[in-house]
Design a protein around this motif. Structure first.
Motif, short mmCIF file in Angstrom:
data_model
loop_
_atom_site.label_atom_id
_atom_site.label_comp_id
_atom_site.label_asym_id
_atom_site.label_seq_id
_atom_site.Cartn_x
_atom_site.Cartn_y
_atom_site.Cartn_z
N ASN A 71 16.47 -5.49 16.43
CA ASN A 71 15.52 -5.89 17.46
C ASN A 71 14.58 -6.96 16.88
OD1 ASN A 71 13.47 -6.06 19.40
ND2 ASN A 71 13.59 -3.89 19.91
N SER A 72 14.54 -8.13 17.52
CA SER A 72 13.75 -9.25 17.00
C SER A 72 12.42 -9.43 17.70
CB SER A 72 14.56 -10.55 17.09
OG SER A 72 14.91 -10.81 18.44
N ILE A 73 11.96 -8.43 18.45
CA ILE A 73 10.67 -8.54 19.14
C ILE A 73 9.59 -8.99 18.16
CG2 ILE A 73 10.25 -6.06 18.75
CD1 ILE A 73 8.55 -6.03 21.27
N PRO A 74 8.75 -9.96 18.53
CA PRO A 74 7.65 -10.35 17.65
C PRO A 74 6.69 -9.17 17.42
CG PRO A 74 8.01 -12.02 19.35
CD PRO A 74 8.83 -10.82 19.73
N ILE A 75 6.35 -8.95 16.15
CA ILE A 75 5.47 -7.84 15.81
C ILE A 75 4.32 -8.32 14.95
CG2 ILE A 75 5.30 -5.67 14.51
CD1 ILE A 75 8.11 -5.00 15.38
N LEU A 76 3.11 -7.95 15.36
CA LEU A 76 1.91 -8.27 14.61
C LEU A 76 1.35 -6.97 14.04
CD1 LEU A 76 -0.96 -10.62 15.68
CD2 LEU A 76 -1.51 -8.31 14.93
N ILE A 77 1.13 -6.94 12.75
CA ILE A 77 0.48 -5.80 12.10
C ILE A 77 -1.03 -6.01 12.16
CG2 ILE A 77 0.09 -4.61 9.91
CD1 ILE A 77 2.76 -3.91 11.04
N LEU A 78 -1.75 -5.03 12.70
CA LEU A 78 -3.21 -5.09 12.80
C LEU A 78 -3.75 -3.85 12.10
CD1 LEU A 78 -5.66 -6.57 14.03
CD2 LEU A 78 -5.38 -5.12 16.05
N THR A 79 -4.34 -4.03 10.93
CA THR A 79 -4.64 -2.88 10.08
C THR A 79 -5.88 -3.10 9.22
OG1 THR A 79 -3.73 -1.46 8.32
CG2 THR A 79 -3.08 -3.78 8.32
N ALA A 80 -6.44 -1.99 8.73
CA ALA A 80 -7.55 -2.07 7.77
C ALA A 80 -7.04 -2.25 6.35
CB ALA A 80 -8.39 -0.79 7.86
N LYS A 81 -5.74 -2.13 6.12
CA LYS A 81 -5.18 -2.26 4.77
C LYS A 81 -5.08 -3.74 4.42
CE LYS A 81 -1.77 0.61 3.67
NZ LYS A 81 -2.42 1.54 2.72
N SER A 82 -6.00 -4.20 3.56
CA SER A 82 -6.16 -5.64 3.32
C SER A 82 -5.70 -6.11 1.94
CB SER A 82 -7.62 -6.02 3.52
OG SER A 82 -8.46 -5.29 2.64
N GLU A 83 -5.15 -5.21 1.13
CA GLU A 83 -4.69 -5.62 -0.20
C GLU A 83 -3.48 -6.54 -0.08
OE1 GLU A 83 -6.23 -4.93 -3.04
OE2 GLU A 83 -7.78 -3.84 -1.91
N ILE A 84 -3.33 -7.44 -1.04
CA ILE A 84 -2.22 -8.38 -1.03
C ILE A 84 -0.88 -7.65 -0.98
CG2 ILE A 84 -0.99 -10.13 -2.38
CD1 ILE A 84 -3.47 -11.19 -1.00
N ASP A 85 -0.75 -6.57 -1.77
CA ASP A 85 0.51 -5.83 -1.79
C ASP A 85 0.84 -5.24 -0.42
OD1 ASP A 85 0.91 -6.43 -4.42
OD2 ASP A 85 0.25 -4.48 -5.20
N ASP A 86 -0.19 -4.82 0.32
CA ASP A 86 0.02 -4.30 1.67
C ASP A 86 0.53 -5.40 2.60
OD1 ASP A 86 -0.90 -1.67 1.09
OD2 ASP A 86 -2.97 -2.37 1.25
N LYS A 87 -0.06 -6.59 2.48
CA LYS A 87 0.38 -7.71 3.31
C LYS A 87 1.82 -8.11 2.99
CE LYS A 87 -4.26 -9.69 3.81
NZ LYS A 87 -5.12 -10.89 3.58
N VAL A 88 2.12 -8.15 1.72
CA VAL A 88 3.48 -8.51 1.30
C VAL A 88 4.48 -7.49 1.85
CG1 VAL A 88 5.04 -8.71 -0.68
CG2 VAL A 88 2.78 -9.79 -0.75
N LEU A 89 4.14 -6.21 1.75
CA LEU A 89 5.02 -5.17 2.27
C LEU A 89 5.24 -5.32 3.77
CD1 LEU A 89 6.65 -2.55 1.99
CD2 LEU A 89 4.49 -1.28 2.26
N GLY A 90 4.16 -5.57 4.51
CA GLY A 90 4.27 -5.73 5.95
C GLY A 90 5.15 -6.90 6.33
N LEU A 91 4.93 -8.04 5.69
CA LEU A 91 5.70 -9.23 6.02
C LEU A 91 7.15 -9.09 5.57
CD1 LEU A 91 3.00 -11.91 5.12
CD2 LEU A 91 3.77 -11.28 7.41
N ASP A 92 7.36 -8.51 4.40
CA ASP A 92 8.73 -8.32 3.92
C ASP A 92 9.49 -7.28 4.74
OD1 ASP A 92 8.49 -10.19 1.96
OD2 ASP A 92 8.22 -8.78 0.30
N SER A 93 8.76 -6.41 5.42
CA SER A 93 9.41 -5.40 6.26
C SER A 93 9.79 -5.94 7.63
CB SER A 93 8.50 -4.18 6.43
OG SER A 93 8.26 -3.55 5.17
N GLY A 94 9.35 -7.18 7.92
CA GLY A 94 9.77 -7.81 9.16
C GLY A 94 8.66 -8.18 10.13
#
Length: 223
Positions: A71-94
């Motif tokens: 499923n290629s639906i555009p997804i935006l993560i909106l979260t309080a988790k602001s560490e670089i590793d969290d961002k990398v995980l979110g983006l790498d997860s799709g």
């Protein structure tokens, strides 16, 4: 455009729904990851906004499941988790975008526009016959004038002009614009079609909204 919001902080979810509605979007809110995944799988949304820390299933797991299904639906993560590793995980997860709380509503809306943009600026305008619908300004216009459409008027006209000649059942308008959980009667569809017909007449349109008995409505050229 229809948005699925997955946010377990209910006051924030209510505030976000108001922001989306003011921007002429329709949105449904769920408050746990399992519901988020089920709603996305329904295929009834153009974009999803996911929190990460949610009960039953976290946002990253939802995201991974969605992408594993192709499923290629555009997804935006909106979260309080602001560490670089969290961002990398979110983006790498799709995820298509990663926005941290606290956020500015202008940036949130711009992010949604960016990840759902289909191409050039011309894509923001739909034209059929002598009528143009501007997705950026919500204006319905012809050479004789223009109207700025209200939220549901705009969404209904966008569906018509994206699918000219195609019969759209009233039930589909209810699902896409009012949502699965709406208590509105299906007759509200006819009411909004009446609004649009009056505006098309005022614009001297050479197109019309045609009713097909027991089937739905379609946008057609005048005979």
């Amino acid at each position: 455009m229809r948005i699925l919001l997955a946010e377990d902080e209910r006051p924030l979810a209510r505030a976000l729904l108001k922001i989306f509605e003011k921007s002429n979007y329709s949105a449904d809110a769920v408050h746990n990851g399992e519901d988020a995944l089920a709603y996305i799988e329904s295929g009834n949304y153009d974009v999803a906004v996911l929190d990460i820390m949610m009960p039953k299933m976290d946002g990253i797991t939802v995201l991974k499941n969605v992408r594993a299904q192709g499923n290629s639906i555009p997804i935006l993560i909106l979260t309080a988790k602001s560490e670089i590793d969290d961002k990398v995980l979110g983006l790498d997860s799709g995820a298509n975008y990663y926005l941290t709380k606290p956020f500015d509503s202008k940036e949130l809306l711009a992010s949604i526009r960016a990840i759902t943009r289909s191409g050039t600026a011309a894509d923001s305008k739909l034209t059929f016959g002598n009528i143009t619908l501007d997705r950026a300004t919500y204006e319905l216009s012809s050479a004789t004038g223009s109207f700025r459409l209200a939220n549901r008027e705009f969404q209904m006209m966008e569906m018509f002009m994206s699918n000219p000649h195609r019969i759209i059942p009233a039930e589909r308008f209810m699902e896409n614009i009012w949502g699965f959980d709406s208590e509105a009667d299906i007759s509200v569809v006819w009411v909004y079609i009446s609004y649009l017909r009056k505006k098309l007449t005022a614009l001297e349109a050479n197109i019309q909204i045609k009713a097909s008995r027991n089937a739905g409505y379609s946008l057609e050229e005048l005979a």
